[in-house]
Write an enzyme that holds these catalytic residues in place. Structure first.
Site, PDB file in Angstrom:
ATOM      1  N   HIS A 142      50.389  34.248  43.011  1.00  0.00           N
ATOM      2  CA  HIS A 142      49.257  35.163  43.163  1.00  0.00           C
ATOM      3  C   HIS A 142      48.559  34.927  44.495  1.00  0.00           C
ATOM      4  CE1 HIS A 142      49.666  35.449  38.674  1.00  0.00           C
ATOM      5  NE2 HIS A 142      49.495  36.722  38.981  1.00  0.00           N
ATOM      6  N   HIS A 184      44.329  44.061  43.747  1.00  0.00           N
ATOM      7  CA  HIS A 184      44.386  43.939  42.285  1.00  0.00           C
ATOM      8  C   HIS A 184      44.349  42.493  41.787  1.00  0.00           C
ATOM      9  CE1 HIS A 184      48.606  42.911  42.951  1.00  0.00           C
ATOM     10  NE2 HIS A 184      48.673  42.549  41.685  1.00  0.00           N
ATOM     11  N   ASP A 185      44.685  41.520  42.632  1.00  0.00           N
ATOM     12  CA  ASP A 185      44.666  40.111  42.218  1.00  0.00           C
ATOM     13  C   ASP A 185      43.804  39.260  43.146  1.00  0.00           C
ATOM     14  OD1 ASP A 185      46.073  39.844  39.826  1.00  0.00           O
ATOM     15  OD2 ASP A 185      48.026  39.843  40.830  1.00  0.00           O
TER      16      ASP A 185
END
Length: 535
Positions: A261, A301-302
């Site tokens: 991530h 989004h992360d």
């Protein structure tokens, strides 16, 4: 800030990034934080594009220069005494000091116009721990190409992509106006990275190579290019400096120490999202706003992902779990962080309030859709639409739903990539799982599913992920595209990769049974095939 905190929670407050009232206000972007104002021994700021570059120059040099001019200043220059020469030099320095004050006022006004937030607070530029760089090196390199190799290496080593773009291109006014130009790339990488960007819509795009070619700035570079491709900068009248500032914030707030991530994952999802937005069934119906929201949600989004999952945050009583009441904790944090950066950068501040507020809400809806615990909810709705054939992409609500589905597909599309890329992502995500397991073991917590390296192998994790998450979703996407060439390509890769992981799991288990004979050997899935070495 009380207004923002009341609306969005504490994670929307200005982050610890050198921003704030009274912190280096008025310092040019290329000035170290140790020089808060133009001191009395500094030259008047050299302005470029309305911003100061302010190069160091000791007062002694000015005095010597003044004396030299005085001795050459006419027939009586040689008759002037040394004392009078230094007096005039001191007078000149006083005048330059006055000019300093005037130029500083002008600079503060310009900086205020660039950096005033929603609350009307004058903010300084975001800055990292960059050493001082002599901008003459960059200017000479760009205009003459005759910089020595040692200086070139020094510039590459010390100068990030963001600072190079901000200082040597945008501030010097050298941004070309050719549509779709790659002006935001470093000159040394323009050829290779530019060639890759010309193929950014192909499914075998190697995001790892692209990240190396852009010096670790794949997300910023890719987003700027795609915004140019779609004409979003012109359509929404975006300020290039604010856009670059926002994208830099997003990229910086991804944790590079996370194996999976991180900003490269965000760039990979953004590239996949671009491929899905180009699908004929979608492309002909999407509005510029849809494209803007889709790309922005993919990129952010992360953001600020801690490298652990929601159950870990809950059982450790993390403040984010309390803040979001144990529901979509990470996704809510990603969204609120994105909104905070949008407001901090002022990217949408020129738009009507109702418009940018609606954009923030739609971004939230897209990012929250990536919560894996809501997978069945979206999958069933998607399947019902396809079964009933009632998807009407002329309706904004239906287009938004398809953007949610597209983002969910992009977020989990790694098993649909070619094996060389898919395998790297699989190993990265499992490494992140294992790190969480090690952390849980260290603090005597129950080890989360898939996080026990001794019990959960990479092939086993991937086969389960493909079978229960990826394959059901992409089967419906395949139906939606009717099917497109891209969908056929992805499905082919998915089946081959699953079969390959099955063979690897069989090999892995076979080796274990030789060590522990009581373990039963499972049969390989996907039709068997030749054995392969363990990754």
């Amino acid at each position: 800030m009380p207004v923002l905190e009341g609306l969005w929670g504490p994670d929307l407050r200005m982050r610890d990034s050198g921003l704030g009232v009274g912190v280096d206000v008025g310092v040019c972007p290329d000035e170290a934080s140790r020089s808060p104002v133009w001191g009395p021994l500094r030259t008047p700021p050299v302005t470029c594009g309305g911003l100061s570059l302010a190069l160091e120059l000791p007062a002694l040099i000015r005095q010597l220069r003044a004396a030299w001019r005085a001795r050459r200043g006419g027939p009586r220059g040689s008759e002037r005494s040394e004392a009078s020469t230094w007096v005039e030099a001191e007078k000149e320095e006083v005048e330059e000091g006055k000019q300093d004050i005037e130029d500083r006022s002008i600079h503060l006004e310009a900086d205020g116009r660039l950096n005033t937030g929603h609350a009307g607070v004058l903010l300084a530029e975001r800055r990292g721990s960059y050493p001082l760089i002599d901008l003459h090196i960059l200017k000479t390199s760009a205009q003459q190409g005759e910089v020595e190799s040692g200086n070139r290496r020094k510039v590459k080593r010390l100068l990030s992509f963001q600072r190079y773009c901000h200082a040597s291109r945008l501030l010097r006014g050298l941004v070309p106006h050719t549509p779709g130009s790659l002006h935001l790339l470093d000159d040394d990488y323009l050829g290779q990275a530019g060639h890759m960007l010309s193929k950014v819509g192909t499914w075998n795009f190697d995001i790892f190579l692209f990240d190396r070619l852009t010096n670790g700035n794949s997300l910023v570079t890719l987003m700027c290019h795609l915004f140019n491709v779609y004409g979003l900068i012109h359509h929404f009248q975006l300020d290039m400096v604010k856009l670059h500032r926002f994208l830099g914030m997003v990229q910086e707030d991804y944790h590079s120490q996370n194996p999976y991530h991180n900003a490269v994952h965000a760039a990979d999802v953004t590239q996949a999202m671009y491929c899905y937005l180009k699908e004929p069934k979608l492309a002909e119906q999407l509005s510029p706003l849809d494209v803007f929201l889709g790309l922005m949600a993919a990129a952010a989004h992360d953001v600020d992902h801690p490298g652990v999952n929601q159950p870990f945050l809950i059982k450790t009583r993390h403040h984010l779990a309390s803040l979001y009441q144990n529901t979509s904790v990470l996704e809510s944090h990603h969204w609120r962080s994105t909104v905070g950066m949008l407001r901090e950068s002022g990217l949408l501040s020129h738009l009507p309030a109702d418009m940018w507020q609606d954009m923030e809400q739609q971004l939230g809806s897209l990012i929250l859709a990536t919560d894996i615990s809501r997978q069945n909810e979206f999958l069933l709705t998607f399947r019902e639409h396809l079964d009933n054939q009632d998807l009407d992409l002329q309706l904004a609500s239906h287009r938004h739903f398809m953007l949610q589905i597209a983002l969910k597909c992009a977020d989990v599309c790694n098993p649909c990539r070619v094996w060389e890329l898919s395998r790297q992502w699989s190993e990265r995500v499992c490494e992140e799982f294992y790190r969480q397991g090690d952390l849980e073991r260290k603090f005597d917590l129950e080890i989360s599913p898939l996080c026990n390296q001794q019990a959960d192998s990479v092939p086993a994790i991937q086969i389960g992920f493909i079978s229960y998450i990826v394959q059901p979703l992409f089967e419906e996407w395949y139906r939606f595209t009717e099917p497109s060439l891209l969908s056929q390509t992805m499905t082919g890769h998915l089946h081959k990769n699953k079969a390959r992981w099955s063979r690897l799991r069989y090999t892995h288990t076979h080796l274990d049974t030789q060590t522990h004979p009581h373990i039963d050997e499972p049969e390989p899935e996907g039709g068997g095939g030749e054995g392969e070495s363990i990754p």
